[in-house]
Design a protein around this motif. Structure first.
Motif, short mmCIF file in Angstrom:
data_model
loop_
_atom_site.label_atom_id
_atom_site.label_comp_id
_atom_site.label_asym_id
_atom_site.label_seq_id
_atom_site.Cartn_x
_atom_site.Cartn_y
_atom_site.Cartn_z
N GLN A 73 -95.62 -2.82 -14.59
CA GLN A 73 -96.73 -2.80 -15.52
C GLN A 73 -97.01 -1.57 -16.72
O GLN A 73 -97.60 -1.61 -17.38
CB GLN A 73 -97.98 -3.65 -15.25
N SER A 74 -97.66 -0.38 -15.95
CA SER A 74 -97.67 0.34 -16.26
C SER A 74 -95.76 1.48 -17.40
O SER A 74 -96.75 2.41 -17.73
CB SER A 74 -98.22 1.63 -15.28
N GLY A 75 -94.62 0.86 -16.55
CA GLY A 75 -93.66 1.27 -17.52
C GLY A 75 -93.15 2.23 -16.42
O GLY A 75 -92.26 2.89 -17.06
N ASP A 76 -93.26 2.20 -15.15
CA ASP A 76 -92.84 3.20 -14.52
C ASP A 76 -91.91 2.77 -13.66
O ASP A 76 -91.98 2.24 -12.56
CB ASP A 76 -94.01 4.16 -13.36
N ALA A 77 -91.09 3.31 -14.46
CA ALA A 77 -89.57 1.93 -14.04
C ALA A 77 -89.16 3.42 -12.23
O ALA A 77 -88.63 1.87 -11.06
CB ALA A 77 -88.71 2.37 -14.77
N VAL A 116 -92.51 -12.32 -11.80
CA VAL A 116 -91.41 -12.13 -11.73
C VAL A 116 -90.77 -11.45 -12.39
O VAL A 116 -89.44 -10.55 -11.58
CB VAL A 116 -90.78 -13.69 -11.09
N ALA A 117 -90.38 -11.65 -13.82
CA ALA A 117 -89.53 -11.34 -14.66
C ALA A 117 -89.64 -10.23 -14.85
O ALA A 117 -89.55 -9.60 -14.90
CB ALA A 117 -89.93 -12.45 -15.65
N LEU A 118 -90.82 -9.95 -14.62
CA LEU A 118 -91.75 -8.43 -15.44
C LEU A 118 -91.00 -7.53 -14.00
O LEU A 118 -90.54 -6.61 -14.11
CB LEU A 118 -92.76 -7.95 -15.14
N LEU A 119 -90.73 -8.10 -13.31
CA LEU A 119 -89.76 -6.88 -11.69
C LEU A 119 -88.71 -7.05 -11.88
O LEU A 119 -88.08 -6.50 -11.11
CB LEU A 119 -90.08 -7.95 -10.48
N GLU A 120 -87.98 -8.10 -12.14
CA GLU A 120 -86.55 -8.95 -12.32
C GLU A 120 -86.06 -7.67 -12.27
O GLU A 120 -84.85 -7.26 -12.75
CB GLU A 120 -86.22 -9.70 -13.58
N PRO A 121 -85.78 -6.54 -14.03
CA PRO A 121 -85.35 -5.82 -14.05
C PRO A 121 -84.79 -4.81 -13.21
O PRO A 121 -84.29 -3.44 -13.79
CB PRO A 121 -86.03 -4.63 -15.06
#
Length: 129
Positions: A73-77, A116-121
């Motif tokens: 969520q914070s953009g820290d891939a 879950v969709a946010l975590l998928e990548p």
């Protein structure tokens, strides 16, 4: 017995922290506090508790998933990917398909699916064997 300087309505959370400041059930309260913040999408407040819980209980995959969600969520891939890898190390049978079926990221189906969709990548490519 009344302790001087302490309110009579001391909460269970405050009492646990006072009686066991270095761990024990106080650790659970940190985790629960973080979880409440996470459920409310207040990840700035949640992350310190998740980080502490992951340090104390590194084999607890759920905390790593919550960490991954906060980082995503914070953009820290990089940190999101690392947290997911730590969850999988703690629970090698954990898959993205399984995560889609269990409601550990939110009790509301639509919000759980969004998370879950946010975590998928950031999820490692799963082998087909």
């Amino acid at each position: 017995a009344e302790v001087p300087g302490r309110a009579l309505d001391e909460s269970a959370d405050e009492k646990a922290r006072r009686l066991s400041p270095e761990g024990g059930f106080a650790v659970d309260f940190d985790w629960f506090d973080a979880l409440v913040y996470g459920l409310e999408n207040k990840f700035d407040e949640a992350m310190p508790g998740f980080i502490k819980a992951a340090e104390i209980q590194p084999l607890f995959p759920t905390v790593h998933l919550w960490l991954a969600l906060g980082y995503a969520q914070s953009g820290d891939a990089r940190e999101a990917r690392s947290a997911i890898n730590n969850a999988i190390k703690a629970s090698p049978l954990l898959t993205l398909d399984y995560l889609k079926l269990i409601f550990i990221l939110h009790p509301d189906l639509a919000e759980h699916q969004r998370r879950v969709a946010l975590l998928e990548p950031f999820w490692p490519v799963e082998s087909s064997t």
